[in-house]
Design a protein around this motif. Structure first.
Motif, mmCIF file in Angstrom:
data_model
loop_
_atom_site.group_PDB
_atom_site.id
_atom_site.type_symbol
_atom_site.label_atom_id
_atom_site.label_comp_id
_atom_site.label_asym_id
_atom_site.label_seq_id
_atom_site.Cartn_x
_atom_site.Cartn_y
_atom_site.Cartn_z
ATOM 1 N N LYS B 46 100.762 -50.499 32.683
ATOM 2 C CA LYS B 46 101.963 -51.256 33.558
ATOM 3 C C LYS B 46 101.572 -52.390 34.383
ATOM 4 O O LYS B 46 102.410 -53.246 34.241
ATOM 5 N N LYS B 50 103.695 -55.779 33.496
ATOM 6 C CA LYS B 50 104.136 -56.467 34.340
ATOM 7 C C LYS B 50 103.798 -58.033 34.488
ATOM 8 O O LYS B 50 104.767 -58.857 34.572
ATOM 9 N N GLU B 53 106.184 -59.443 31.390
ATOM 10 C CA GLU B 53 107.402 -58.888 31.275
ATOM 11 C C GLU B 53 108.541 -59.915 31.254
ATOM 12 O O GLU B 53 109.433 -59.687 30.168
ATOM 13 N N THR B 94 108.454 -49.568 31.559
ATOM 14 C CA THR B 94 109.436 -50.807 31.494
ATOM 15 C C THR B 94 110.708 -50.550 31.155
ATOM 16 O O THR B 94 111.138 -49.515 30.759
#
Lengths: 290, 290
Positions: B46, B50, B53, B94
């Motif tokens: 994650k 991030k 992204e 996501t």
């Protein structure tokens, strides 16, 4: 509705019939003894084709041997048919479309389109006869490989030199899960001159040695089923051929599903028996003619 | 040009990089130690996602374990990763497209698209590492089967109870042709505490016992190659993984082509090594995004 003349050419018999797009056999199946020479086979095919050429849209031939991806040529040696059989120019038999496929592939296709594997997209059809053949369906298509000869079940089981295989190697799957393999087991577990027939008869008479021979044979079959399930993850495995009727389906399905790393599969007896090759190759040609 | 963030999740390391449609690695590959819990892995993924992204069009993950045909879920037990890893909801990482594939399948796809199997339509890529993985290409597509878990190389070699396999059965191919298998051979042919490293070192020093261990290992590999060639009739078999560099390619290709019933094949070393999983899964996702 289109229809084709379909042949199944084997070492002892040649069968033929006219088959339509729904898979119906239009006339009775005719069986004749396979001629002793490749020229004799060619002339027989030519005569039969001539007799029905006006009413058919093509000629479909299921045969022993590997068939190329253009479906017009045998590309392997064919053990139990006359010398030079594999060199025959089948395309010169008729001016109509002609289509060849390996007999086990054709039988697999028949089961996939209209038989025990109908409705699936991934299936393995094993023909347990004198030897072992396969017709493997991947994503709704026959597995053919680069040349057309994929699906050869010559996989070595064990490293010793215990059972000589027809392919020249030792201890192939075929030497453990075919009809001939059960005869080998009969000779190991029962007596030196016993055959697979003695095993089958012995099972009905609760003969312990016959049971031991059959159990070993079926354990080897389980190994073969685990292999095809782990490799192909099929929805169903269909067993056809002369040995298929003796298999304990529920027991074996349960054992296989315990042992595989892929998702559970079904194990089924074939719907079509001796006519599967003719039917399958006819359906393949009829699909191409559409 | 579209690009994706690609991960390769293994039992000891997690690697990641951004890869574009041409297969270029945009930045340097980063490797971190695999967290000890499945939650730790989830949080790591994650955080990394991030961080990039804004610049990516999706997330591609190559991982141990079988992946479903929708490429969003692990559907098998995964031995060398933390408990409940296989239950992680990767799709919640996501809002961008996310795509999973088994690491050996992904490596096979990389070889097929840009590596040693480029230009073929039928190829088998075997990863000979601690265990044995495969990525099998049939008619230009990954062989996935009904559930997505096809290509499991757990095929029984022999009927004894000689070598216990990680799958719970005995004497699978993996116990004869993996890195661990060479260690077993080292212990049989050299000494009880020898490993595969001793075999490789011994070969360079002309150690007879090391040679015997290696010869047995390579003979088993030949059996495995005959199997995949007879079943799949591939244009090429590509070997990758830590053991692949030690194989005698010319010798083995010749022997395999003598023994198979299908048409001759090529045997090649993989082009991509450790990065094949990331590259392959990235290419699979990028193709889907087109």
């Amino acid at each position: 509705m289109k229809k084709v003349l379909a042949f199944d050419i084997g070492g002892t018999k040649i069968a033929y019939a006219i088959i339509d797009e729904s898979g119906n056999f239009i006339n009775e199946i005719i069986k004749v003894t396979t001629p002793k020479t490749s020229n004799g086979i060619y002339e027989l095919l030519k005569t039969v084709i001539k007799g029905s050429e006006d009413e058919i849209d093509g000629v479909a031939i299921a045969t022993a041997g590997a068939i190329n991806n253009e479906n017009n040529k045998i590309i392997s040696h064919v053990g139990n048919l006359p010398e030079k059989y594999n060199e025959l120019d089948f395309t010169s038999l008729t001016s109509k479309p002609i289509f060849l496929e390996n007999d086990a592939n054709a039988a697999g296709w028949a089961e996939f389109k209209l038989g025990s594997a109908k409705g699936t997209q991934n299936a393995v059809v094993l023909t347990l006869g004198t030897g072992v053949g396969s017709g493997i369906i991947v994503n709704g298509k026959l597995l053919k490989g680069k040349s057309g000869s994929a699906g050869e079940m010559h996989v070595r089981f064990g490293f010793g030199h215990n059972r000589k295989c027809t392919c020249g190697l030792w201890d192939c799957l075929e030497t453990y899960v075919s009809g001939n393999a059960l005869t080998t087991d009969a000779q190991i577990y029962m007596s030196p001159d016993a055959t697979s027939y003695d095993v089958i008869r012995g099972l009905k008479e609760n003969n312990q040695k016959a049971q031991a021979a059959f159990d070993h044979w079926q354990e080897c079959l389980e190994n073969a089923l685990v292999m095809v399930c782990n490799l192909f993850d099929p929805e169903v495995v269909v067993l056809s051929g002369s040995m298929a009727q003796f298999v304990e389906y529920d027991k074996l399905q349960k054992e296989v599903n315990q042992d595989i790393l892929t998702q559970p599969t079904e194990l089924k007896l074939a719907k079509f028996e001796n006519n599967a090759g003719m039917l399958g190759v006819a359906l393949l040609l009829l699909e191409r003619l559409k």
